[in-house]
Design an enzyme around this catalytic site. Structure first.
Site, short mmCIF file in Angstrom:
data_model
loop_
_atom_site.label_atom_id
_atom_site.label_comp_id
_atom_site.label_asym_id
_atom_site.label_seq_id
_atom_site.Cartn_x
_atom_site.Cartn_y
_atom_site.Cartn_z
N ASP A 164 -16.63 -25.54 28.12
CA ASP A 164 -16.63 -26.29 26.86
C ASP A 164 -17.58 -25.61 25.88
O ASP A 164 -18.58 -25.01 26.30
CB ASP A 164 -17.05 -27.74 27.09
CG ASP A 164 -16.51 -28.66 26.00
OD1 ASP A 164 -15.55 -29.39 26.26
OD2 ASP A 164 -17.04 -28.60 24.86
N THR A 210 -2.04 -32.65 24.15
CA THR A 210 -0.81 -33.15 23.53
C THR A 210 -0.54 -32.34 22.25
O THR A 210 -1.33 -32.38 21.31
CB THR A 210 -0.97 -34.64 23.20
OG1 THR A 210 -1.21 -35.32 24.42
CG2 THR A 210 0.28 -35.20 22.53
N GLU A 226 -6.61 -44.24 29.92
CA GLU A 226 -8.05 -44.45 30.03
C GLU A 226 -8.27 -45.70 30.87
O GLU A 226 -7.50 -46.65 30.81
CB GLU A 226 -8.67 -44.63 28.65
CG GLU A 226 -8.75 -43.32 27.92
CD GLU A 226 -9.45 -43.45 26.57
OE1 GLU A 226 -10.31 -44.33 26.42
OE2 GLU A 226 -9.12 -42.66 25.69
N CYS A 232 -4.63 -42.12 21.75
CA CYS A 232 -3.28 -41.53 21.88
C CYS A 232 -2.22 -42.19 21.01
O CYS A 232 -1.58 -41.52 20.21
CB CYS A 232 -2.85 -41.57 23.33
SG CYS A 232 -3.83 -40.47 24.34
N LYS A 288 -9.43 -51.15 24.77
CA LYS A 288 -8.83 -51.88 25.89
C LYS A 288 -9.91 -52.01 26.96
O LYS A 288 -10.96 -51.35 26.85
CB LYS A 288 -7.59 -51.16 26.42
CG LYS A 288 -7.88 -49.81 27.06
CD LYS A 288 -6.61 -49.29 27.68
CE LYS A 288 -6.92 -48.23 28.70
NZ LYS A 288 -5.74 -47.73 29.37
C1 UDX Z 1 -1.79 -44.28 26.59
C2 UDX Z 1 -0.60 -44.06 27.52
O1 UDX Z 1 -0.37 -45.25 28.28
C3 UDX Z 1 -0.85 -42.88 28.44
O2 UDX Z 1 0.32 -42.63 29.22
C4 UDX Z 1 -1.17 -41.65 27.59
O3 UDX Z 1 -1.47 -40.54 28.41
C5 UDX Z 1 -2.33 -41.94 26.65
O4 UDX Z 1 -2.05 -43.10 25.87
P1 UDX Z 1 -4.20 -45.37 26.81
O5 UDX Z 1 -4.40 -45.02 25.38
O6 UDX Z 1 -5.30 -45.07 27.78
O7 UDX Z 1 -2.90 -44.63 27.39
O8 UDX Z 1 -3.94 -46.94 26.88
P2 UDX Z 1 -2.77 -47.94 27.27
O9 UDX Z 1 -3.12 -48.64 28.52
O10 UDX Z 1 -1.45 -47.31 27.19
O11 UDX Z 1 -2.92 -48.99 26.07
C6 UDX Z 1 -2.81 -48.57 24.72
C7 UDX Z 1 -3.06 -49.73 23.79
O12 UDX Z 1 -1.97 -50.66 23.85
C8 UDX Z 1 -4.32 -50.52 24.08
O13 UDX Z 1 -4.97 -50.82 22.86
C9 UDX Z 1 -3.81 -51.79 24.73
O14 UDX Z 1 -4.66 -52.89 24.51
C10 UDX Z 1 -2.47 -51.98 24.02
N1 UDX Z 1 -1.49 -52.75 24.81
C11 UDX Z 1 -0.97 -52.23 25.96
C12 UDX Z 1 -1.10 -54.00 24.36
O15 UDX Z 1 -1.55 -54.49 23.31
N2 UDX Z 1 -0.16 -54.68 25.09
C13 UDX Z 1 0.37 -54.20 26.24
O16 UDX Z 1 1.22 -54.88 26.83
C14 UDX Z 1 -0.05 -52.93 26.70
#
Ligand code: UDX
Length: 446
Positions: A33, A126, A163, A273, A333
């Site tokens: 890094d 990505t 995450e 993401c 989250k």
């Molecule tokens: C996401 C993708 O799931 C993962 O595959 C990719 O590699 C990176 O982006 P992440 O950002 O870690 O992962 O979180 P994720 O669990 O997908 O949730 C994303 C957001 O959606 C969060 O803010 C979560 O609170 C929200 N969410 C998720 C909802 O509001 N409702 C749901 O039912 C699911």
């Protein structure tokens, strides 16, 4: 093992997780890094962000001498494989900044100049479709003065980890997608993953660079659209007496064609993401002559969603001026300290704009929050202290700790027991029966 020495370029949330998981499986991992402070901290066993089990994995990797973090890229020249896992942040126009990826490719290229290694370069970051073929491969060839295919190989291998579940998702992925124009490169990487996953080897897609890159965007766009869709239904349900989006989601989730995951209505999606990837997909579509209006609508639906918390608070309390509002949950989250694009940010800003006094609590994200809000808000040292003398509580992130809070606790601690459940964590009838003025996303008036 076939590939034994692996370099990971970029020790962020994707690269570091990959590095410690590979080390756990016995590979010799070198982590590069440009951030010397980060490298020093990692060498001391200090994790730069919160992720379940990461500290333990890092400690074990260091203790067994299977992981070394460094700012010296020349260590790569003897590696069998190099991952590119640097960031691709959003630019103001929604497109992504590919300069870190390009820089990483150039750096790797230079280390390959005098190397006898037939290295496999794997793009985990990505990137928009076409990047591996048109930017990364040429940069590697230019800087190494060698040819892709003959002297080294390139693959695109997107990362789908979440995450808060990053280690689990790396060890037990739903599928592996490998893209390249070089079948031997795909085979080589598949072999590594066959060793890595053993009997648990997931389904694999072998394809072009572009399909691999587009699969990643499509995955996130679909999931985010699914959430925006149910949040849209939530908005409808809120206006229909006795309706509740939670039950509706359960009803449709049982349809095997729909599935129950990612149907939790709430205050919207955030993180590093979804927002970045959907904007990038919309911008890319526009650039190549297509109006991706469905995805743009998922984004605009999501942008409005956090304001619902402020609206519900105003409906319950009238003016928010001088009102004491407790916000439970700040990270985008649960199980992370990450506040990038967290809905708590527009919610708190909206409350402050209305003249409210805001006190917050989050199990992991307080340090992060202080950097964003400074002394504009108060920071509690626990959920109970956060609720103390509050006129209203907004639940913005569904940490499991908050699920344990009983209606009596809200009544005992708060000045006015007004609870806005932004993540549908609590049972409305239980809270209402206890005498709480309870409002929730997607819950119609009684
Ligand atoms: C996401 C993708 O799931 C993962 O595959 C990719 O590699 C990176 O982006 P992440 O950002 O870690 O992962 O979180 P994720 O669990 O997908 O949730 C994303 C957001 O959606 C969060 O803010 C979560 O609170 C929200 N969410 C998720 C909802 O509001 N409702 C749901 O039912 C699911």
């Amino acid at each position: 093992m076939g590939l034994e020495r692996i370099t990971v370029f970029g020790l962020g949330r994707v690269g570091l997780i990959m590095a410690v998981c590979l080390a756990k499986r016995g590979y010799e991992v070198l982590g590069f890094d440009v951030d010397s402070n980060l490298v020093e901290r990692l060498q001391d066993g200090e994790t730069p962000f919160y992720e379940p089990n990461l500290s333990e994995y890092l400690a074990a990797a260091l203790q067994k001498n299977r992981f070394t973090a460094t700012t010296d890229p020349s260590i790569n020249s003897r590696s069998d494989l190099a991952y590119i896992s640097v960031g691709t942040p959003s630019l103001a126009d929604g497109t992504i900044d590919l300069s870190y990826v390009e820089e990483a490719a150039k750096t790797i290229g230079r280390t390959l100049r005098d190397s006898r290694q037939h290295q496999l370069v794997v793009v985990k970051s990505t990137v928009t479709p076409g990047t591996a073929r048109n930017l990364i491969k040429p940069a590697l060839e230019r800087e190494s003065k060698r040819s892709a295919g003959t002297d080294f190989a390139v693959c695109s291998n997107p990362e789908f980890l979440r995450e808060g579940n990053a280690i689990h998702d790396t060890e037990f992925p739903d599928r592996i997608v490998i893209g390249s124009d070089d079948p031997a490169a795909i085979e080589k990487l598949e072999k590594l993953y066959r060793e890595f996953h053993g009997a648990q080897f997931p389904p694999i897609i072998r394809t072009s660079f572009e399909n691999a890159e587009l699969t990643k965007y499509t995955n996130n766009a679909f999931l985010a659209t699914k959430v925006s869709f149910i949040n849209c239904i939530a908005g409808i349900a809120e206006r229909i007496p006795h309706a509740d989006v939670k039950t509706v989601a359960e009803g449709i989730g049982l349809d095997g064609r729909i599935g129950s995951k990612f149907l939790n209505a709430g205050l919207g999606w955030g993180g590093s993401c979804f927002p970045k990837d959907l904007s990038a997909l919309v911008s890319l579509s526009k650039k190549i002559g297509y109006d991706a209006e469905l995805i743009a609508a998922a984004v605009s639906t999501n942008r409005k969603q956090p304001h619902k918390a402020v609206e519900l608070a105003k409906q319950a309390l009238g003016s928010l001026a001088e009102k004491q509002i407790a916000v439970l949950g700040l990270s985008f989250k649960p199980e992370t300290d990450d506040m990038r694009e967290a809905v708590s940010i527009p919610i708190i800003n909206g409350l402050l704009a209305e003249g409210a006094k805001v006190t917050v609590w989050d199990p992991e994200a307080i340090v992060e929050a202080r950097q964003i809000f400074g002394d504009r808000i108060e920071y509690a040292t626990g959920a109970l202290e956060c609720l103390e003398q509050a006129d209203c509580c907004i639940l913005a992130t569904e940490w499991v700790q908050f699920k344990k809070l009983r209606p009596e606790t809200f009544i005992e601690k708060m000045r006015e027991p007004v609870v806005i459940d932004g993540r549908r964590l609590y049972d409305p009838s239980e809270f209402r029966a206890a005498g709480i003025r309870f409002r929730a996303v997607g819950l119609g008036p009684d």
